[in-house]
Design an enzyme around this catalytic site. Structure first.
Site, PDB file in Angstrom:
ATOM      1  N   GLY A   1       0.801  -1.213   0.000  1.00  0.00           N
ATOM      2  CA  GLY A   1       0.000   0.000   0.000  1.00  0.00           C
ATOM      3  C   GLY A   1       0.834   1.263   0.000  1.00  0.00           C
ATOM      4  O   GLY A   1       0.387   2.301   0.474  1.00  0.00           O
TER       5      GLY A   1
ATOM      6  N   SER B   1       4.721  -5.800  -2.606  1.00  0.00           N
ATOM      7  CA  SER B   1       4.882  -4.380  -2.916  1.00  0.00           C
ATOM      8  C   SER B   1       5.606  -3.674  -1.769  1.00  0.00           C
ATOM      9  O   SER B   1       6.710  -4.067  -1.412  1.00  0.00           O
ATOM     10  CB  SER B   1       3.518  -3.757  -3.224  1.00  0.00           C
ATOM     11  OG  SER B   1       3.668  -2.508  -3.869  1.00  0.00           O
TER      12      SER B   1
END
Length: 569
Positions: A167, A245
């Site tokens: 995120g 990520s």
């Protein structure tokens, strides 16, 4: 005319609409949905509300343990109450640490339900973040959910996988789409813990100048697990970190933190945007100064800092992220708030810019085939001609690097739709090639690395409106998450097969440090010259490996510098 000021977003894996709205992890949000929403949820004077009072939380936890589905585990810090979903795993939500605003967190000494949960079936509220309803988050958010196979017995010595969500360090939670760890726990016969950590300014912008609070949160999460997992059948010495990520970026920060090394045995990094590097100390100081100005609080004025509403902090964070690249270009536009190489906690860049440390942990590094797909195809919704490629490359890389890229022959701009080579460039530049460079360095300095690329995925909710990501053969950023967790809704035969394979490989990696499993195609470990990138899903090549293309050792990181080399970070 394309607004090329937006090109850095394009190759950073974020939406051109907003720097801070980029990695919303599948959330569907509109301005209207949060306009006028209260900063804090209304007080509930029923049992649910009373159980949020600090003095009653312990009593409520005991009551919950006795009145839930009956699943109880006695731990060194109290009785843990869990619920079963009927799949063969139980779920235990817990607060692993507490922290006052902009102070280092402290590990929980009592088993306590997370904020937002009044019994064992409740789930934690997320950490504060922009563009979501404030009733869905709380500042007291350092929680995790343990998923435990019901077959495990105390002190069985099973491994634990600690998942760190992505995120861009400003959004996400332990309850994000696809992160139910039950099936992964059962398939790997391990405890799966999905944690959350302080995000954005609250995790990285302490006005006093203290750095990496969010990184320290993850360290406390590992220490907490070491204390409690033996009671659930786990081993304190068999913790593997895994994340996607920016979650993978957090793990890279922990790999660069000597003081955290003893807390985990191995690591799995999925789709880490390694090109960005860590922030350096001077850049952090500049960002911090700007943030303090935006809040109106000096570094030493605790009363002012504590009086700030969460709305004011998040608004200042949004402005900071928008201004960051003009404050210091090394911040980029995708993750301007991120871990800092401060020299005390994080002591090495862990990249090609400085001496690489000696290492010994096994790591598993993976990318998806089309990391940059969501950004390229949401920015350019129709086919574009070849002239756009050069403009985009120059806007992102500068003239010198773009010239080398254009002359390389790696990116075929003669195709009818130049979005295709542009997406490949973005994937190579930000994700795939720096991942391969890390693998070579890791092996050269004593570690073992396995590299893979997903050629089969499951469209993540955030990608549902991007036509390219819905096409056969496309595997976009985040499309590996539900494959690994086994949470693909109505999986195809190919998706189900890859889920079974990856969970078997993860099970092997958790226990042996190698993803090789009898009956599956051998996965060759990386060397200093050939990473042997294993193809995951799709129609396999004869060797089962992915061609290097522009990720050959002499191109990216050598002929063409990564951003972290350009900025010396």
């Amino acid at each position: 005319m394309v607004a090329f000021a937006l090109i850095p977003f394009l190759l950073a894996g974020v939406s051109p609409l907003s720097a801070v709205a980029a990695p919303l992890q599948g959330l569907t949000i509109t301005a209207a949905s949060v306009k006028g929403a209260p900063i804090f949820p209304p007080i509930n004077y029923g049992l649910s509300g009373l159980c949020k009072l600090p003095l009653l939380q312990e009593i409520c936890a005991i009551v919950a343990a006795k009145t839930s589905s009956g699943i109880q585990v006695t731990t060194p810090i109290g009785v843990a109450a869990g619920v079963s979903d009927g799949s063969g795993a139980s779920r235990f939500p817990v607060k692993y640490a507490s922290a006052t605003r902009w102070e280092a967190s402290t590990i929980s000494t009592k088993w306590t339900l997370p904020t937002g949960a009044t019994n064992a079936s409740g789930l934690p509220l997320a950490c504060p973040q922009p563009l979501v309803d404030p009733s869905t988050y709380a500042e007291d958010c350092l929680s995790m959910i343990l998923y435990v196979p019901t077959s495990l017995k105390a002190n069985s010595g099973a491994p634990t996988l600690l998942w760190i969500h992505g995120g861009s360090f400003i959004t996400g939670s332990a309850t994000g789409p696809g992160l139910d760890g039950s099936k992964l726990a059962i398939a790997t016969n391990s405890i799966v813990a999905v944690m959350q950590y302080r995000l954005g300014a609250l995790g990285f912008m302490a006005p006093s100048g203290t750095t990496n609070l969010a990184v320290k949160d993850t360290i406390n999460a590992m220490s907490f697990l070491a204390k409690v997992v033996p009671s659930f059948g786990g081993s304190a010495s068999k913790i593997t970190l895994a994340g996607q990520s920016s979650g993978a970026g957090m793990i890279r920060a922990l790999l660069a933190t000597p003081s955290a090394s003893s807390l985990f045995q191995s690591a799995i990094l999925q789709s880490d945007p390694i090109d960005y590097g860590f922030l350096n100390a001077s850049t952090q100081v500049a960002l911090q100064s700007s943030f303090n100005t935006l809040t109106g609080c000096t570094a030493s004025n605790k009363a002012c800092q504590n009086a700030l509403s969460l709305e004011a902090i998040i608004n200042a964070q949004v402005t900071l992220c928008s201004d960051a690249s003009s404050i210091d270009p090394s911040t980029g536009t995708a993750e301007p708030v991120r871990p800092v190489r401060d020299g005390s906690l994080i002591t090495t860049p862990l990249d090609l810019t400085a001496a690489f440390p000696s290492v010994n942990k096994p790591i598993l590094l993976s990318n998806v085939r089309n990391e940059a797909g969501p950004t390229i195809f949401s920015m350019f919704t129709a086919a574009i001609d070849s002239s756009i490629f050069e403009d985009a490359a120059q806007g992102s890389l500068g003239d010198a690097r773009a010239s080398t890229v254009m002359a390389s022959g790696f990116y075929n701009t003669s195709v009818s739709d130049t979005r295709i080579p542009l997406e490949t460039l973005g994937t190579d530049y930000v994700w795939r090639c720096p991942t391969w460079s890390l693998a070579r360095s890791w092996v050269a300095h004593g570690g073992k690395a396995f590299v893979g690329v997903y050629y089969t995925g499951a469209t993540y909710p955030a990608n549902n409106d991007i036509a390219f990501c819905l096409e056969a053969g496309s595997v976009c950023h985040q499309d590996d998450i539900e494959i690994v967790f086994g949470t693909v809704p109505n999986p195809t035969t190919a998706q189900a097969a890859l889920t079974t394979e990856m969970q078997a490989r993860y099970k092997a990696f958790l226990t042996t440090g190698s993803p090789n499993v009898a009956g599956l195609l051998p996965w060759t470990a990386a060397t200093t010259t050939d990473v042997h990138a294993h193809q995951l899903g799709g129609t396999p090549t004869p060797s089962g490996e992915v061609p290097a293309g522009a990720c050959e050792q002499s191109f990216w990181g050598d002929s063409v510098d990564y951003d972290y080399q350009v900025y010396g970070i």
